[in-house]
Design an enzyme around this catalytic site. Structure first.
Site, PDB file in Angstrom:
ATOM      1  CD  GLU A 164      -1.727   0.193   3.595  1.00 45.54           C
ATOM      2  OE1 GLU A 164      -1.757   1.093   4.427  1.00 45.54           O
ATOM      3  OE2 GLU A 164      -2.595  -0.723   3.564  1.00 45.54           O
ATOM      4  N   GLY A 165       2.084   1.179  -0.434  1.00 47.07           N
ATOM      5  CA  GLY A 165       2.928   2.362  -0.520  1.00 47.07           C
ATOM      6  C   GLY A 165       3.505   2.808   0.810  1.00 47.07           C
TER       7      GLY A 165
END
Lengths: 339, 339
Positions: free
Chosen positions: A305-306
């Protein structure tokens, strides 16, 4: 491939990547030695400043508008029992990103980063790659193009992340197809599958590679046959960032696998990318080594998710703050090193 | 030591360190598993949240008022040719901190950290430890007490850093006296001395240890004989932070050497401390291993002045933002792991 097929446009792009801005790099080095510290004393922070200037084609380097782009997709291969969470979680987590409840939201807030979330037809998972190609060439090329569009509007630095239940199996399949070795070397617990789950992951990868074995010399074919929508879009975003002079921070194992497709097409395609962190997913370290990238952080994170890229964006911000904001020996009246 | 000497108060303090708040730790763990991520997926960020709550004796953990305290001192041992910069640079860099031009200023600005700089009689360098004890017991105890006072007023998290031309030689002498081995294992380039300079550093350490060899079983004696004012003050600040329930981020080699004095007095004295980073100064890794501390960052930094601790404070802020700000599975409507 014959002319006229959708991948041809991408192949052409891969041949027209802009190189480094050596003038901006030189300006960064010239300033760095004037700053009130022993030469090299900020270590990798100094390299970051030069790197960002080099690939922004701009001096001074800047990270005021740093954006985390999270691409989400679903995967047919979850039918092989490779995931610890139900597929519905992909859409649920996208909703969580949109309402500000996920880890990446909090890190973005802490470091003043923008966040953009892109859903890639979550209701249409890719085909199970153990049965057929995950995507048609047309779909894959269109998704790469979507990823390229996604970052239009610009930012100073781009963080690339993803969400997709089942996608560490996809990353393992891509990595194994691109770099060889046994499937067991490329699979791991992902979000937390047990030993049996890891065996199912390796088995799915093995069957996928066997099915597609005659088409794995071409990295884009590897991407469409074994990859997924969010991986295709990440590859597109990385390419578009290069064309727009935006340095990239690559997040975890899955984002790195997407980048690896480009690397195999041409290693210089990732010259504008930094590896944000080394994930706890065991194969990530090995994959980074294949790409010749040394991660900035190693904090045992394995969320995707970064989140790791966003953490590294905090490091980049501080690095540039030092480079751009420090006093020089002359201006501060500090004596230089004795001869 | 006989009763009534100044070190006695410090010895008494060392015996009255508060322990961990296990209730706050349990609260952190209880919340952590409800957050929308696979258990453990934030790696060390999760440990940081629990650690900060544990040692703040407070839940939720907070890092809104994080302060970098930089202690500056001068050292008689520079007469042995151990430093790359003239001694005047200590005061010049203090002025640079005060006017906002140093690296640590920029990092503090980037992460919204406070910065406090403490000058410790820069015009009175310690005695050259190759000739005599660096400090009298009275001076050393008073400087520890000064360091304890320095953090009064409170903060959520304290970063400990230093400035002092010549002080990597002092750190090497302390480390060698406390943990044994050859002086060559504990010296390094510091701010950038050459091979001959490194030999002079090792030689100074060897002569210092020989001169004081009958007094090195007592860590506080090691501190006053081979240490310095900024190291004594840092030891005091670390102690006071413990008494005030303030977790500490320890910066580089010199700050870690100051902490090591406390460790040798009682290993639990550093239980509230995290190692912010591993410096490029070669002996720092070894010293951290002696303390059983795994650094959060390894960015090749070797500046001192709290810069590595300030970088780690950025990590701590993001970790707490995740812990305190994330949605739970229930509140976000995200499905949990399949059984």
């Amino acid at each position: 491939m014959t002319s006229g097929l959708p991948f041809d446009d991408i192949r052409a792009l891969l041949k027209s990547m802009p190189g480094p801005d050596l003038e901006a790099a030189a300006k960064a080095r010239t300033r760095e030695v004037t700053l009130t510290k022993p030469p090299g004393a900020l270590g990798r922070l100094e390299h970051i400043s030069e790197f960002i200037a080099t690939w922004q084609h701009h001096y001074p380097p800047r990270a005021d508008r740093t954006v985390v782009a999270v691409f989400a997709g679903n995967h047919g291969v979850v039918a092989q029992g490779v995931a610890a969470y139900p597929q519905a979680v992909t859409a649920q987590m996208v909703a969580n990103f949109q309402s500000g409840g996920a880890a990446v939201n909090q890190i973005c807030k802490a470091y003043d980063l923008g966040l953009k979330v892109f859903e890639l037809a979550l209701e249409q998972p890719t085909t199970d790659f153990t049965q057929e190609a995950a995507l048609s060439e047309k779909d894959c090329a269109a998704t790469i193009a979507y990823g390229m569009e996604a970052i239009a509007g610009g930012c100073d630095v781009l963080c690339i992340g993803e969400m997709g239940i089942g996608n560490t199996t996809v990353a393992a399949a891509l990595s194994c197809a691109l770099f060889g070795g046994e499937p067991e070397e490329w699979v791991g617990p992902g979000t937390g599958v047990d030993e049996d789950g890891i065996k199912r992951k390796a088995d799915a990868v093995r069957r996928g590679l066997a099915l597609h074995k005659d088409h794995l010399n071409d990295p884009l074919e590897v991407l469409r046959r074994l990859g997924g929508r969010e991986l295709s879009a990440m590859a597109g975003a990385i390419l578009a960032a290069r064309l727009q002079n935006i340095p990239v921070l690559i997040d975890g194992y899955v984002a790195t696998a997407a980048a690896a497709v480009l690397f195999k097409a041409d290693p210089h395609t990732l010259d504008h990318c930094l590896a944000a962190h080394c994930s706890a997913e065991p194969a990530h370290k090995k994959l980074l080594a294949k790409l010749g990238k040394e991660p900035l952080l190693e904090l045992g994170m394995r969320l995707g998710e970064g989140s790791g890229a966003a953490m590294a964006a905090g490091i980049v911000k501080a690095a540039l703050a030092c480079h751009n904001g420090m006093a020089s020996f002359e201006s501060a009246g500090v004596s230089k090193k004795e001869a």
